[in-house]
Motif scaffolding. Structure first.
Motif, PDB file in Angstrom:
ATOM      1  N   MET A 154      19.148  64.987  13.712  1.00 34.14           N
ATOM      2  CA  MET A 154      19.023  64.084  14.865  1.00 34.14           C
ATOM      3  C   MET A 154      20.253  64.198  15.757  1.00 34.14           C
ATOM      4  O   MET A 154      21.381  64.259  15.282  1.00 34.14           O
ATOM      5  N   LEU A 155      20.001  64.248  17.065  1.00 33.58           N
ATOM      6  CA  LEU A 155      21.075  64.276  18.049  1.00 33.58           C
ATOM      7  C   LEU A 155      21.282  62.853  18.562  1.00 33.58           C
ATOM      8  O   LEU A 155      20.345  62.234  19.064  1.00 33.58           O
ATOM      9  N   GLU A 156      22.508  62.349  18.418  1.00 35.03           N
ATOM     10  CA  GLU A 156      22.792  60.969  18.834  1.00 35.03           C
ATOM     11  C   GLU A 156      23.921  60.944  19.860  1.00 35.03           C
ATOM     12  O   GLU A 156      24.989  61.514  19.641  1.00 35.03           O
ATOM     13  N   ILE A 157      23.652  60.289  20.970  1.00 35.04           N
ATOM     14  CA  ILE A 157      24.619  60.130  22.052  1.00 35.04           C
ATOM     15  C   ILE A 157      24.938  58.639  22.143  1.00 35.04           C
ATOM     16  O   ILE A 157      24.050  57.828  22.408  1.00 35.04           O
ATOM     17  N   LYS A 158      26.201  58.296  21.910  1.00 32.22           N
ATOM     18  CA  LYS A 158      26.561  56.882  21.833  1.00 32.22           C
ATOM     19  C   LYS A 158      27.691  56.552  22.813  1.00 32.22           C
ATOM     20  O   LYS A 158      28.759  57.162  22.776  1.00 32.22           O
ATOM     21  N   ASN A 159      27.400  55.614  23.705  1.00 31.28           N
ATOM     22  CA  ASN A 159      28.410  55.067  24.620  1.00 31.28           C
ATOM     23  C   ASN A 159      29.183  56.146  25.377  1.00 31.28           C
ATOM     24  O   ASN A 159      30.407  56.077  25.516  1.00 31.28           O
ATOM     25  N   VAL A 160      28.463  57.149  25.865  1.00 34.90           N
ATOM     26  CA  VAL A 160      29.114  58.244  26.600  1.00 34.90           C
ATOM     27  C   VAL A 160      29.410  57.802  28.032  1.00 34.90           C
ATOM     28  O   VAL A 160      28.548  57.278  28.732  1.00 34.90           O
ATOM     29  N   HIS A 161      30.653  58.022  28.424  1.00 35.70           N
ATOM     30  CA  HIS A 161      31.139  57.583  29.733  1.00 35.70           C
ATOM     31  C   HIS A 161      31.847  58.760  30.404  1.00 35.70           C
ATOM     32  O   HIS A 161      32.697  59.415  29.794  1.00 35.70           O
ATOM     33  N   VAL A 162      31.474  59.031  31.663  1.00 38.16           N
ATOM     34  CA  VAL A 162      32.139  60.076  32.447  1.00 38.16           C
ATOM     35  C   VAL A 162      32.519  59.481  33.793  1.00 38.16           C
ATOM     36  O   VAL A 162      31.685  58.873  34.475  1.00 38.16           O
ATOM     37  N   HIS A 163      33.788  59.670  34.164  1.00 37.69           N
ATOM     38  CA  HIS A 163      34.323  59.076  35.388  1.00 37.69           C
ATOM     39  C   HIS A 163      34.915  60.183  36.259  1.00 37.69           C
ATOM     40  O   HIS A 163      35.760  60.952  35.812  1.00 37.69           O
ATOM     41  N   PHE A 164      34.430  60.297  37.506  1.00 39.95           N
ATOM     42  CA  PHE A 164      34.941  61.279  38.455  1.00 39.95           C
ATOM     43  C   PHE A 164      35.331  60.582  39.747  1.00 39.95           C
ATOM     44  O   PHE A 164      34.523  59.848  40.328  1.00 39.95           O
ATOM     45  N   LYS A 165      36.556  60.801  40.215  1.00 40.79           N
ATOM     46  CA  LYS A 165      36.972  60.366  41.555  1.00 40.79           C
ATOM     47  C   LYS A 165      36.520  58.938  41.892  1.00 40.79           C
ATOM     48  O   LYS A 165      35.764  58.700  42.828  1.00 40.79           O
ATOM     49  N   ASN A 166      36.973  58.009  41.095  1.00 39.16           N
ATOM     50  CA  ASN A 166      36.683  56.582  41.317  1.00 39.16           C
ATOM     51  C   ASN A 166      35.192  56.240  41.235  1.00 39.16           C
ATOM     52  O   ASN A 166      34.735  55.258  41.812  1.00 39.16           O
ATOM     53  N   GLN A 167      34.447  57.065  40.507  1.00 41.59           N
ATOM     54  CA  GLN A 167      33.014  56.814  40.367  1.00 41.59           C
ATOM     55  C   GLN A 167      32.573  57.032  38.922  1.00 41.59           C
ATOM     56  O   GLN A 167      32.937  58.034  38.299  1.00 41.59           O
ATOM     57  N   ASN A 168      31.809  56.089  38.399  1.00 43.92           N
ATOM     58  CA  ASN A 168      31.227  56.258  37.076  1.00 43.92           C
ATOM     59  C   ASN A 168      29.944  57.070  37.201  1.00 43.92           C
ATOM     60  O   ASN A 168      28.967  56.611  37.794  1.00 43.92           O
ATOM     61  N   VAL A 169      29.955  58.283  36.660  1.00 43.97           N
ATOM     62  CA  VAL A 169      28.770  59.135  36.724  1.00 43.97           C
ATOM     63  C   VAL A 169      27.846  58.822  35.550  1.00 43.97           C
ATOM     64  O   VAL A 169      26.638  58.662  35.722  1.00 43.97           O
ATOM     65  N   LEU A 170      28.425  58.717  34.359  1.00 42.16           N
ATOM     66  CA  LEU A 170      27.693  58.243  33.190  1.00 42.16           C
ATOM     67  C   LEU A 170      28.376  56.971  32.714  1.00 42.16           C
ATOM     68  O   LEU A 170      29.604  56.927  32.606  1.00 42.16           O
ATOM     69  N   ASN A 171      27.592  55.946  32.429  1.00 39.41           N
ATOM     70  CA  ASN A 171      28.152  54.633  32.162  1.00 39.41           C
ATOM     71  C   ASN A 171      27.638  54.098  30.822  1.00 39.41           C
ATOM     72  O   ASN A 171      26.576  53.486  30.744  1.00 39.41           O
ATOM     73  N   ASP A 172      28.399  54.391  29.741  1.00 33.73           N
ATOM     74  CA  ASP A 172      28.022  53.946  28.391  1.00 33.73           C
ATOM     75  C   ASP A 172      26.581  54.331  28.069  1.00 33.73           C
ATOM     76  O   ASP A 172      25.761  53.503  27.662  1.00 33.73           O
ATOM     77  N   LEU A 173      26.292  55.618  28.246  1.00 29.89           N
ATOM     78  CA  LEU A 173      24.935  56.126  28.038  1.00 29.89           C
ATOM     79  C   LEU A 173      24.640  56.283  26.552  1.00 29.89           C
ATOM     80  O   LEU A 173      25.454  56.793  25.794  1.00 29.89           O
ATOM     81  N   ASN A 174      23.450  55.864  26.139  1.00 29.42           N
ATOM     82  CA  ASN A 174      23.012  55.977  24.750  1.00 29.42           C
ATOM     83  C   ASN A 174      21.644  56.647  24.700  1.00 29.42           C
ATOM     84  O   ASN A 174      20.753  56.337  25.496  1.00 29.42           O
ATOM     85  N   LEU A 175      21.497  57.583  23.760  1.00 33.50           N
ATOM     86  CA  LEU A 175      20.240  58.309  23.635  1.00 33.50           C
ATOM     87  C   LEU A 175      20.166  58.944  22.245  1.00 33.50           C
ATOM     88  O   LEU A 175      21.156  59.472  21.742  1.00 33.50           O
ATOM     89  N   THR A 176      18.982  58.898  21.642  1.00 33.81           N
ATOM     90  CA  THR A 176      18.745  59.530  20.344  1.00 33.81           C
ATOM     91  C   THR A 176      17.553  60.470  20.473  1.00 33.81           C
ATOM     92  O   THR A 176      16.513  60.091  21.020  1.00 33.81           O
ATOM     93  N   ILE A 177      17.716  61.700  19.976  1.00 38.40           N
ATOM     94  CA  ILE A 177      16.652  62.704  20.071  1.00 38.40           C
ATOM     95  C   ILE A 177      16.410  63.301  18.691  1.00 38.40           C
ATOM     96  O   ILE A 177      17.329  63.846  18.064  1.00 38.40           O
TER      97      ILE A 177
END
Length: 211
Positions: free
Chosen positions: A1-24
């Motif tokens: 199982m692939l689990e993505i937990k609370n992934v956050h990416v911030h670029f140039k004063n902008q949240n591109v990914l904001n605590d993203l969660n996903l299970t595949i």
């Protein structure tokens, strides 16, 4: 199982990914749907570890490693003076007969320089190389772009083949019908988060959305 937990990416004063969660789950084909700028490619690059992120991504309860992933990018780079045959020689495959079958269907001019290929032919060549890597997690970012009608149906067969091998497949597309044809689930990415996950019986609801 692939689990993505609370992934956050911030670029140039902008949240591109904001605590993203996903299970595949293994053997699942997941479509990723979102408007331009929603963060689809950023999520793929986070999985592939080519962009910095915070949070946790695991595969079978262990930290995900880049070598577990095959990544077909939207635009594929090739050296100017390399033939299709030379490009594929960089890859090794445990499934030579299967790859040979797809190559015959793609009908690529492997003796010619890739710089003379159309965008659709380049996509098919890159896809063949990706398949030869034989990885458990497969990311396809807009794989249907520039591909002709016959190529689209070959792509359907390839994605189904990956599913039959119990691999994880994540695919994005602006052509929503292609996701309907291939996916077990479709995740809607909005405001840096997975807003909702649709199962097959709910795909009809997506027709009302605009992308």
């Amino acid at each position: 199982m692939l689990e993505i937990k609370n992934v956050h990416v911030h670029f140039k004063n902008q949240n591109v990914l904001n605590d993203l969660n996903l299970t595949i789950e293994e053997g699942c084909i997941l479509g990723l749907l979102g408007k331009n700028g929603a963060g689809k490619t950023t999520l793929f690059e986070s999985l592939y570890q080519s962009t910095p992120f915070s949070g946790k991504i695991t595969w079978k309860n262990e930290q995900l490693k880049r070598e577990m992933i095959s990544y077909l990018e939207t635009e594929n780079y090739f050296y100017p003076y390399i033939t299709g045959e030379e490009y594929l020689a960089y890859f090794t495959s445990k499934k030579e007969e299967e790859i040979k079958g797809f190559l015959e269907r793609f009908n690529l001019p492997l003796k010619k320089y890739v710089q003379y290929y159309s965008s659709g032919m380049k996509k098919k060549l890159a896809l063949t190389g990706m398949l030869m890597l034989d990885k458990p997690i497969n990311i396809l970012d807009e794989p249907f772009n520039g591909v002709d009608f016959e190529g689209v149906h070959i792509l359907y067969d390839i994605i189904r083949q990956l599913k039959s091998e119990n691999k994880v497949v994540v695919v994005s597309s602006h052509i929503i019908e292609t996701l309907f044809h291939t996916c077990d689930k479709i995740a809607l990415l909005q405001d840096g988060k997975i807003e909702k996950i649709y199962r097959k019986e709910d795909f009809g609801q997506l027709n009302a959305l605009k992308f």
